[in-house]
Design an enzyme around this catalytic site. Structure first.
Site, mmCIF file in Angstrom:
data_model
loop_
_atom_site.group_PDB
_atom_site.id
_atom_site.type_symbol
_atom_site.label_atom_id
_atom_site.label_comp_id
_atom_site.label_asym_id
_atom_site.label_seq_id
_atom_site.Cartn_x
_atom_site.Cartn_y
_atom_site.Cartn_z
ATOM 1 N NE ARG A 1 7.044 -6.036 7.645
ATOM 2 C CZ ARG A 1 7.326 -5.763 6.371
ATOM 3 N NH1 ARG A 1 6.623 -4.346 6.732
ATOM 4 N NH2 ARG A 1 7.678 -5.811 5.228
ATOM 5 C CD GLN B 1 10.435 -7.693 -0.379
ATOM 6 O OE1 GLN B 1 11.561 -6.901 -0.476
ATOM 7 N NE2 GLN B 1 9.364 -7.343 -0.040
ATOM 8 C CG ASP B 2 7.964 -12.019 0.268
ATOM 9 O OD1 ASP B 2 8.211 -11.647 1.069
ATOM 10 O OD2 ASP B 2 7.602 -11.425 -0.170
ATOM 11 C CD GLN C 1 7.173 -7.768 -3.252
ATOM 12 O OE1 GLN C 1 7.677 -7.766 -4.516
ATOM 13 N NE2 GLN C 1 5.855 -7.299 -3.159
ATOM 14 C CG ASP D 1 7.786 -9.154 5.297
ATOM 15 O OD1 ASP D 1 8.342 -9.154 6.656
ATOM 16 O OD2 ASP D 1 7.424 -8.679 4.970
#
Length: 552
Positions: A458, A377-378, A355, A399
């Site tokens: 998701r 990520q993120d 993250q 994500d």
């Protein structure tokens, strides 16, 4: 002395007895009314407990619901203030705490302060002629704050010790009380719209479709929502030359501006007395290695650069190196009315650091125009409130568009990079937790380009809501389209939708068959997710003063 006289209380005592009896009967009647009203909320026992323990307030039998809303929110705010005091106490002992726990607690302190502000705004908003959508937005942000606080502990695998700092019962009750407040606010909105409606029904399931209610709301042109005032629209539509020339503050790495860092200019902006006038910071071309924070007290700020990959703000904070996801953002903005234009925001931590946020926004009525967000990520944390992105680029892997905002990404390019071995690409992870929240992501008229197998999203939380409409989906979008979070979690309660998408990855023949997945077939249904409906903002239309073009 006549002992018989002792058996007869004086008249003043009779009066006291009568007053006491009336008082307790009044309490009993009010408590009965609280219990009756609370039975309609999602968590009636929590509602009844806290309402009955609140100072006695008037709640007459003919209430239209607004009084009850005020009492519920006030009770909830009391709980939030209690937990805020608890965090403050722990903070003073932080030299005895692990540094990771301290980081998470400092996040919580800021988040609880904001929660109190959001609850207070919701309580006062009836006197300020704010819309029902505004109240839902504030209370939705309060729910997001509770989860974000706890997520800081999860980042460092400290969930088991979370109860050392927060009594689990108190935290859960606060979250449930905010949910009750949200349900009551939504019902009060119905009472406002339909005054004859009896104010008794509070939604326990909520709408799984569009977010802004059933009013037909409008936007002024194809580019920007109606809530962007005409003066701001001119700033966005201008080529940039005029805006830069009239900038209030100039930042330049080469010393040709007044400031050499963006944060210096932001700090200076906080001291300006401008009576709600928008303040413009022009950041000249260059690479600015810094972490920028625009606090919620700094409102109506515009930061404009010289273009994508010309003006770059870069940092590398990440969870693996000891920063919470919330605090890892290279650029973080909380002040409402923020505009970002012609800038690249990036986090260079790399995929192995997990993250690592490039930009986090909790600004209400925020606009990002012609910007780029780069990470893995993120990447883009749309934390809460209302966000509009136009003509932007978003790069990432896992994500990489996430959070609990009400957001529309329009005419954007979404680039799914190649993930690390064992990872799966997911474009979105929307975290709507409560059925009455008005939050969700809409990706509209955008392109999803894929360098590896990619899923559209998701469900991070139970009522996750995301819609892709009129997008060009790349060939490496997995035929199933959507990825479960864990087992069958949220598959019945989420709302995922697709409408009129094209491209090699747009085929619906092998899509998931979850109860919460929807193939949107009509323009009427898709219309719930357009800018004017989903982002709301009807009360700002008069400020635009331009012709209206409503439609998909």
């Amino acid at each position: 002395m006549d002992h018989k006289l002792l058996l007869t209380p004086p008249k003043c005592l009779y009066t006291k007895y009568i007053i006491t009896i009336i008082y307790f009967l009044s309490i009993s009647q009010h408590n009965a009314h609280y219990i009756t009203s609370c039975k309609q909320t999602p968590y009636p026992n929590v509602c009844a407990h806290h309402m009955s323990n609140s100072p006695l307030k008037t709640l007459d039998d003919q209430t239209d619901g607004l009084t009850f809303h005020d009492l519920v929110v006030s009770s909830t705010m009391d709980q939030a203030m209690h937990l805020h005091r608890l965090v403050s106490t722990v903070k003073r002992r932080r030299r005895y705490l692990h540094k990771h726990a301290t980081s998470a607690l400092l996040d919580c302190l800021e988040l609880y302060e904001d929660t109190i502000d959001q609850l207070n705004y919701s309580r006062r908003s009836y006197d300020q002629n704010s819309s029902a959508h505004d109240r839902q937005t504030s209370l939705s942000a309060a729910i997001a704050n509770q989860d974000t606080c706890k997520n800081g502990f999860k980042d460092f695998n400290l969930t088991s010790s979370y109860s050392k700092y927060f009594p689990i019962h108190s935290h859960r009750n606060l979250t449930k009380s905010i949910s009750n407040s949200l349900a009551v606010a939504k019902a009060a909105a119905t009472a406002e719209k339909y005054p004859a409606t009896t104010f008794t029904k509070f939604s326990k399931q909520g709408s799984r479709g569009g977010g802004g209610g059933s009013r037909r709301l409008m936007f002024s042109d194809e580019k920007f929502p109606s809530w962007i005032p005409f003066s701001d629209r001119k700033l966005l539509q201008d080529s940039g030359t005029t805006t830069k020339a009239k900038a209030d503050l100039v930042v330049a790495k080469d010393g040709s501006g007044r400031y050499t860092s963006i944060q210096q200019a932001v700090n200076a902006a906080a001291k300006f007395s401008r009576r709600n006038k928008r303040l413009v910071i022009y950041v000249k071309a260059g690479v600015y290695q810094e972490n920028v924070e625009i606090k919620k007290s700094i409102k109506n700020l515009m930061v404009i650069g010289d273009g994508i990959d010309s003006t770059i703000v870069t940092g590398n904070r990440n969870v693996k190196d000891g920063t919470t996801t919330f605090r890892s953002a290279t650029f973080a903005v909380s002040g409402s009315g923020f505009i970002g234009r012609d800038i690249t925001f990036e986090n260079t931590a790399g995929p192995q650091k997990h993250q690592a946020v490039a930009l986090r926004s909790g600004s209400d009525f925020a606009v990002f125009y012609g910007c780029s967000f780069k990470g893995y990520q993120d990447t883009l944390y749309l934390h809460s409130r209302r966000q509009f992105l136009r003509d932007c680029d978003v790069h990432g892997t896992v994500d990489f568009i996430f959070g609990d905002a009400t957001a529309n990404l329009q005419n954007c390019n979404i680039y799914a990079r190649k993930p690390m071995s064992g990872q799966k690409n997911t474009v979105t992870a929307q975290s709507r937790k409560d059925p009455n929240e008005n939050t969700g992501f809409v990706i509209q008229s955008s392109t999803v380009a894929t360098a590896s197998e990619t899923y559209l999203g998701r469900p991070w939380k139970s009522y996750s809501r995301t819609v892709f409409m009129k997008c060009d989906l790349g060939g490496l979008v997995n035929p199933a389209g959507w990825l479960p979070w864990s087992g069958d979690f949220a598959l019945k309660t989420l709302y995922y939708g697709e409408y009129a998408n094209t491209g090699a990855g747009a085929s619906l023949s092998r899509r998931v068959t979850w109860p919460g997945y929807h193939v949107i077939k009509t323009a009427t249904e898709a219309g719930k997710f357009t800018v004017e409906n989903f982002l709301d903002g009807n009360y700002w239309i008069t400020a635009a003063g331009v012709p209206v073009n409503a439609g998909l």
